[in-house]
Design an enzyme around this catalytic site. Structure first.
Site, PDB file in Angstrom:
ATOM      1  N   TYR A 146      29.508 -46.846 -68.903  1.00  0.00           N
ATOM      2  CA  TYR A 146      30.457 -46.498 -69.964  1.00  0.00           C
ATOM      3  C   TYR A 146      30.192 -45.095 -70.518  1.00  0.00           C
ATOM      4  CZ  TYR A 146      31.892 -51.428 -70.060  1.00  0.00           C
ATOM      5  OH  TYR A 146      32.361 -52.673 -69.721  1.00  0.00           O
ATOM      6  N   LYS A 195      22.051 -56.211 -60.465  1.00  0.00           N
ATOM      7  CA  LYS A 195      22.661 -56.315 -59.136  1.00  0.00           C
ATOM      8  C   LYS A 195      21.749 -55.536 -58.188  1.00  0.00           C
ATOM      9  CE  LYS A 195      26.135 -57.492 -56.428  1.00  0.00           C
ATOM     10  NZ  LYS A 195      26.286 -58.874 -55.968  1.00  0.00           N
ATOM     11  N   ASP A 227      26.307 -61.859 -60.222  1.00  0.00           N
ATOM     12  CA  ASP A 227      27.323 -62.798 -59.710  1.00  0.00           C
ATOM     13  C   ASP A 227      26.842 -64.235 -59.872  1.00  0.00           C
ATOM     14  OD1 ASP A 227      25.450 -61.806 -57.960  1.00  0.00           O
ATOM     15  OD2 ASP A 227      26.743 -61.768 -56.201  1.00  0.00           O
ATOM     16  N   ASP A 251      28.825 -56.671 -71.310  1.00  0.00           N
ATOM     17  CA  ASP A 251      30.178 -56.718 -71.855  1.00  0.00           C
ATOM     18  C   ASP A 251      30.910 -57.939 -71.284  1.00  0.00           C
ATOM     19  OD1 ASP A 251      32.561 -56.071 -73.005  1.00  0.00           O
ATOM     20  OD2 ASP A 251      32.934 -54.264 -71.842  1.00  0.00           O
ATOM     21  N   ASP A 255      31.368 -62.116 -73.042  1.00  0.00           N
ATOM     22  CA  ASP A 255      32.676 -62.735 -73.281  1.00  0.00           C
ATOM     23  C   ASP A 255      32.736 -64.113 -72.615  1.00  0.00           C
ATOM     24  OD1 ASP A 255      33.575 -60.616 -74.756  1.00  0.00           O
ATOM     25  OD2 ASP A 255      35.459 -60.388 -73.656  1.00  0.00           O
TER      26      ASP A 255
END
Ligand code: NAD
Length: 360
Positions: A146, A195, A227, A251, A255
């Site tokens: 970001y 990852k 994942d 992020d 959620d």
């Protein structure tokens, strides 16, 4: 104790829910003998309308002069003509990234807890929900993709665009420390999510998390690929205690963690850096679809205020009083529309605030 709190109510339901948190903090002040002063400042679409930018310098300066910051939410509805054609750096969301960076807030803590009274609202199978959900996502907030280099160019395949995921040792070390210290106060379990099978930045992340772990021998640390983590969160959320991860993975996963607890309107968050001055906000957005109708659930923002009392002001007893009042109201069966189920008492957002204030 006297504290100066900057309030960035923002857009949509922002003013309704911050009003709820302010009413609760005022009651705590009265009951426990503290003085909380509130200073309202512009951020988001309301700031764009007034000043042309989502986060005016005045707001940043006043936040830096405050003891802590309470944020509602920013952003307009899809197609909102006030922001529709604005370039990225002038959009309301740009203000969010800027305030976090300006206040040096590199860690975002998002507790995801299934309130026993709301077990019915959990979308997971009953036998999975019965094991309970009580985890905290520790998300790195000022690094990664970001904030990395980005751009566009031309190639044989036409226009291209790129964003860069980049982390250094210091950024990973400080967020890992926050996760391990938090785990020491909880179930002493950290799961670090990356990852590393594909990304070099994740391989450094994993290396540094394990270096930091050596200073916390009482905390168990495990690595999990992102994942797999997305699957495990719905398959067996009870296995998670403290989750530490990068900005983008945090992020998305926070959620997901929010959804499995039943309502996005229930979940608080705190963002902290090297000082006690934090930024406290619900994890949801400005919900333009219900703004101005007194339908918004104020609990996420009220619980964010409780986090402020505990983490910024060291007022643990007062924070607990707020959390207990919320539990009591839920146990008594009061529900805003987003968490309503048959047999419960439906209340408006402002009524929910009053019920909580009355129980403090
Ligand atoms: P949202 O979180 O605002 O809303 C998603 C859904 O949840 C909507 O149906 C909404 O009505 C409901 N909801 C959210 N909060 C609620 C509450 N307290 N009580 C009851 N129901 C609630 O997400 P969105 O619709 O994707 O985004 C709307 C705007 O908010 C966008 O402009 C987005 O960019 C912005 N946003 C801001 C933040 C922030 O300020 N931190 C975070 C996320 C999204």
């Amino acid at each position: 104790m006297k504290k100066h709190i900057a309030v960035l109510a923002g857009d949509g339901i922002g003013p309704e829910i911050t009003d709820g948190a302010i009413a609760v903090l005022k009651k705590i002040g009265e009951k426990y003998g503290h003085e909380f002063e509130f200073e309202h400042l512009l951020m988001g679409v309301c700031a764009i309308e007034e000043t042309g930018e989502p986060l005016p310098q005045y707001t940043i300066d006043r936040c830096l002069a405050s003891d802590s910051v309470l944020l509602g939410a920013v952003g307009g509805a899809v197609g909102d003509p006030r922001i529709n054609n604005l370039p990225g750096h002038l959009r309301p969301e740009a203000g969010l990234l800027k305030i976090r960076a300006a206040l040096g807030l590199y860690s975002n803590l998002r507790p995801a807890k299934l309130f026993p009274a709301l077990a019915g609202a959990c979308p997971l199978r009953a036998d999975i929900a019965a094991k309970g959900i009580d985890l905290v996502v520790v998300r790195e907030l000022t690094g990664g993709i970001y904030f990395g280099e980005r751009g566009r160019g031309q190639s044989e395949g036409g226009e291209y665009a790129y964003d860069t995921e980049k982390y250094n040792v210091e950024e990973i070390t400080r967020i890992a420390k926050i996760a391990f210290e938090l785990a020491q106060k909880r179930k002493k379990k950290v799961i670090s999510i990356d990852k590393a099978n594909v990304l070099e930045s994740s391989r450094l992340w994993r290396e540094i998390v394990h270096t930091v772990a050596k200073d916390y021998p009482d905390v168990e640390v495990t690595d999990m690929l992102v994942d797999n983590a997305a699957m495990q969160l719905v398959k067996n959320p009870a296995q998670f205690d403290v989750v530490v991860t990068s900005n983008i993975f945090g992020d998305i996963l926070s959620d997901e963690a929010a959804m499995i607890t039943g309502s996005i309107g229930m979940l608080a968050s705190s963002s902290l850096g090297a000082t006690k001055r934090g930024l406290y906000e619900p994890i949801h957005g400005s919900a333009p679809d219900i703004a101005g109708k007194d339908l918004a659930n104020p609990i996420a923002t009220i619980l964010s205020a409780a986090m402020m009392l505990r983490d910024s002001f060291d007022l643990g007893k007062e924070a607990e009083a707020v959390e207990q009042a919320v539990n009591k109201v839920l146990d008594e069966g009061y529900r805003t529309a987003d968490i309503f189920s048959e047999g419960k008492t439906l209340v408006k957002g402002s009524e929910m605030t009053k019920l909580i204030v009355d129980r403090i």
